[in-house]
Design an enzyme around this catalytic site. Structure first.
Site, short mmCIF file in Angstrom:
data_model
loop_
_atom_site.label_atom_id
_atom_site.label_comp_id
_atom_site.label_asym_id
_atom_site.label_seq_id
_atom_site.Cartn_x
_atom_site.Cartn_y
_atom_site.Cartn_z
N CYS A 13 60.57 14.55 -46.95
CA CYS A 13 60.60 13.86 -45.66
C CYS A 13 60.55 14.89 -44.55
O CYS A 13 60.52 16.09 -44.80
CB CYS A 13 61.85 12.99 -45.53
N CYS A 16 62.86 17.94 -44.31
CA CYS A 16 62.68 19.08 -45.20
C CYS A 16 61.77 20.13 -44.58
O CYS A 16 61.86 21.31 -44.92
CB CYS A 16 62.07 18.64 -46.53
N ASP A 430 24.31 6.17 -25.25
CA ASP A 430 23.07 6.89 -24.98
C ASP A 430 21.92 6.01 -25.47
O ASP A 430 22.12 5.10 -26.29
CB ASP A 430 23.09 8.22 -25.72
#
EC number: 7.2.2.8
Length: 780
Positions: A13, A16, A430
């Site tokens: 997690c 850590c 474009d």
């Protein structure tokens, strides 16, 4: 600087992540890291003086269990980890069931005790709380070594405390004075806590297992993408024979043979043969494409029928497929702004939980409760907290979305691509190569009186052969006989000039060459071409206007449906082009675009985007050419057509692999759905912890229930993110404006600015004045 990737297998997690890095030797402080808790991959930027081996060894000494293997090989670690956890879960569950039954029976009915019952419970519990729970203890020991804490620290502490208390109550013959009978078992005031320690282990292991399995599923899209590459290639030898070699040994300019059912081994050019090729593995397009000599093919696509001889142009890591895999991995490794906030909170979360648990114990003691109630409430607080849900809320959603996007032909470069879509209300296109096919052809040549059409076309083609602009290529391809050209010069946004057979030739826009044209023939030819939506190019030889060349470009079949789908979703559309206003208006009218901004120089496209943003719009730009690069970079969200130039692809936030505009609304829907999923995950993760910890502290939860709730919390976040794997399953953007657009299960993105359709905003932009800026070479 050099960049390496390490697999951090010991991380579960966000808490850590900082622990190991903060305690590496000071001599290795000249590097920066980006650690993703979902993919468990650390991207490390090293200075030139830092040796890669030093960093790897230092991280290993920090017990972070690095693996420097290939990124795709590291994805297999999730599946291996799931199997590893399943074995421990199966053993723990098999021992927990009889342990729980016996513990409840002995607690509720003390008369059922028999000699040695304590040892039976101990024998059932010890393997669960030691061997099965070892993954938690191992990480907790590592964290303690480096003065850190994580979710495993909470779980390990809870299991260890419950085990020690159980040994004391069982062998010390401690008797509870509270809550006799069955209610005592339900409220968690039993004197026997072996079943609590084992139950926490089982529930948390179950949550870890399902989370690991879900995370391995989240990587399936990336693994499937990498698996598309061919394993071998039949290289054509000079004598006409074939030699089969591994595809990774194929070199550029080598020719190889592809037969029906085989995968094309590399990007290349078809030299001989015709075949139908399935592009769906790369672009997601279901309709096969017919390829003939001279056509470009992409590695990873499959030949359905026919035989091809292909000359390799890009091999190995240079192929489009390898680039797609890299982009998806990079997107998965980045942390979004919301995740960085969650990581900062998670870094102080565990110490706060320990403090709350201690205060809970003190509070219950002051209230006069017995040790059973005090211990139960404190353990419940420890095991119910879930920093893991905070850490997984964003990266798992982004990991699944980027993988699903790759399957649909959408490559998202990072979290900015997701976050920028939340407020987009205007999509600017474009024209050439984006709304149109980009395969221009000369449709008509009109010569002024006294000139021959063939002569005009040949002189223009000779000069245009030195340019790479799409219009220039079309004119140059219209004739095979060309004279040498000297003094060539390209004027971006206007045209080209040069000397052919000692004659000065200019080819370009009417505004550059024929601002005052006196030839009725040429004026009529220009008007007719523009009414047809074609581009009129004037030719001047030795200062005399001698002809008009009409160049036609077909509108993509998907353009009108894509624009209609955007309108149905509430987006405003605009056409931005350097073409003449009449031709641009004809194309926009055919497609249904709201606004036309024509006759714009390449460098002025950036100014147009800035004007739109200054008026309060959040702009997405779709383009493909070199002259679109600055505008793509300036827009809030840049989308480049995959077959576009490297400049456009490099400047864009999202790459659309398909040469199909249907993918534009799909892209916006995917990004919006991803952000909704992330928001829901974050609300759940924060809401769960905010609500659950006080409930546990109040003594209303048995530690077993708390452990199960914690396991479910992280599993819920990952499972909710996995819903994105089904995105597009019922989506159909190939709809006309007269049919109902089917969207994904989530609602469409909302318009965040009510001024988008106001009379002021609806007025067309004036062409901006020419300014010095980015000058794309030889493009107009």
């Amino acid at each position: 600087m050099q960049r390496i990737q390490l697999n951090i297998t010991g991380m579960s997690c966000s808490c850590c992540a900082p622990n190991g890095w903060n305690n590496l030797p000071n001599k290795l402080s000249d590097f920066s890291t980006l650690v993703n808790s979902a993919t468990r991959v650390a991207a490390i930027n090293l200075s030139e003086v830092t040796q890669t081996a030093e960093v790897c060894e230092a991280v290993r000494r920090a017990a972070l269990c690095t693996d420097g293997g290939e990124a795709l090989q590291r994805r297999q670690a999730d599946a291996d980890n799931a199997r590893y956890l399943l074995i421990r879960l199966a053993v723990a569950a098999a021992l927990f069931v009889p342990l729980a039954h016996l513990s409840v029976m002995f607690a509720v009915l003390p008369s059922t005790h028999f000699p040695g019952w304590e040892w039976m419970l101990t024998a059932l519990a010890i393997p669960v709380v030691t061997w099965a729970a070892w993954p938690f203890h191992r990480v907790a020991i590592h964290n303690a070594r480096y003065h850190g804490a994580s979710m495993e620290t909470l779980i390990s502490t809870g299991i260890t405390a419950a085990t020690i208390w159980s040994l004391y109550t069982v062998f010390g013959h401690h008797q509870s004075t509270e809550h006799r009978g069955v209610w005592r078992a339900l409220l968690g005031s039993d004197a026997i806590y072996f079943e609590v320690a084992a139950g926490i282990t089982v529930f948390v292991l179950a949550g870890k297992y399902y989370t690991a399995r879900a995370k391995s599923h989240a990587s399936i899209a990336l693994l499937a993408l990498a698996a598309l590459s061919a394993k071998d290639a039949a290289v054509l030898q000079p004598d006409g024979s074939e030699m089969v070699i591994p595809a990774n040994e194929l070199n550029e300019q080598q020719r190889f043979v592809v037969r029906p059912g085989q995968t094309i081994a590399a990007d290349g050019l078809v030299i001989d043969g015709s075949a139908t090729v399935s592009m769906s593995p790369i672009t997601g397009e279901a309709k096969p494409v017919r390829v003939n000599p001279g056509a470009q093919v992409i590695g990873g696509t499959v030949v359905l029928n026919g035989r091809l001889i292909v000359e390799a142009a890009a091999v190995g890591d240079e192929t489009q497929l390898a680039g797609m895999v890299r982009l998806v991995e990079q997107a998965q490794q980045q942390n979004a702004n919301a995740q960085r906030l969650a990581d900062r909170i998670a870094s102080v979360f565990v110490p706060c939980v320990f403090a709350v648990a201690a205060l809970t114990a003190v509070g219950w003691l002051i209230a006069g409760s017995g040790p059973d109630r005090v211990f139960s409430a404190a353990i419940a607080v420890l095991v119910i907290a879930c920093p893991c849900a905070l850490g997984l809320a964003t990266p798992t959603a982004m990991m699944v979305a980027s993988g699903r996007g790759a399957q649909l032909g959408i490559l998202l470069k990072g979290h900015e691509s997701f976050e920028a879509t939340r407020a987009v209300d205007t999509v600017v296109f474009d024209k050439t190569g984006t709304l149109t096919t980009g395969q221009l052809k000369v449709s008509a040549v009109t010569a002024a009186p006294g000139w021959q059409a063939n002569e005009v076309l040949q002189m223009a083609a000779t000069v245009e052969s030195a340019s790479e602009h799409a219009v220039a290529l079309a004119i140059a391809a219209s004739t095979t006989h060309r004279e040498p050209v000297a003094n060539f010069r390209a004027v971006p946004g206007h045209g080209v000039s040069g000397t052919v057979a000692e004659r000065a030739v200019r080819v370009g826009k009417p505004s550059w060459i024929a601002s005052r044209c006196n030839s009725t023939t040429l004026v009529t030819a220009r008007r007719n071409a523009e009414l047809r939506g074609e581009t009129a190019v004037f030719v001047e030889i030795d200062g005399e206007q001698c002809g008009v060349i009409a160049v036609a470009d077909a509108v993509k079949a998907s353009a009108a449906d894509a624009v209609a789908a955007l309108h149905d979703r509430g987006f405003r559309t605009a056409l931005l082009t350097g073409d003449n206003p009449a031709s641009a208006a004809a194309v926009a009218s055919r497609i249904g675009i709201d606004e036309v901004i024509a006759d714009i120089l390449p460098e002025d496209k950036v100014d147009v985007i800035e004007q739109l943003r200054d008026r309060g719009h959040v702009v997405a730009m779709v383009g493909d050419g070199i002259n679109d690069g600055p505008a793509l970079a300036r827009a809030d969200l840049g989308m480049a057509i995959g077959r576009g130039t490297d400049v456009a692809i490099g400047a864009a936030d999202i790459i659309l692999v398909r040469d199909n505009l249907d993918v534009v609304p799909i892209t916006l829907d995917l990004a919006a759905a991803t952000m909704r999923t992330i928001k829901f995950n974050m609300v759940w993760a924060f809401g769960y912890n905010i609500a659950a910890i006080p409930i546990a502290a109040a003594g209303l939860l048995n530690p077993l229930v708390a452990g199960a709730a914690m396991a479910f919390s992280s599993f819920f976040v990952v499972s909710n993110s996995l819903r994105l794997r089904n995105f597009g399953a019922i989506l159909s953007c190939g709809t006309s404006r007269h049919r109902t657009v089917k969207r994904w299960r989530c609602p469409p993105p909302t318009r965040l600015r009510s001024t988008a359709c106001s009379p002021v905003d609806a007025s067309p932009l004036r062409p901006v004045a020419h300014r010095t800026g980015v000058k794309p070479p030889t493009h107009r």
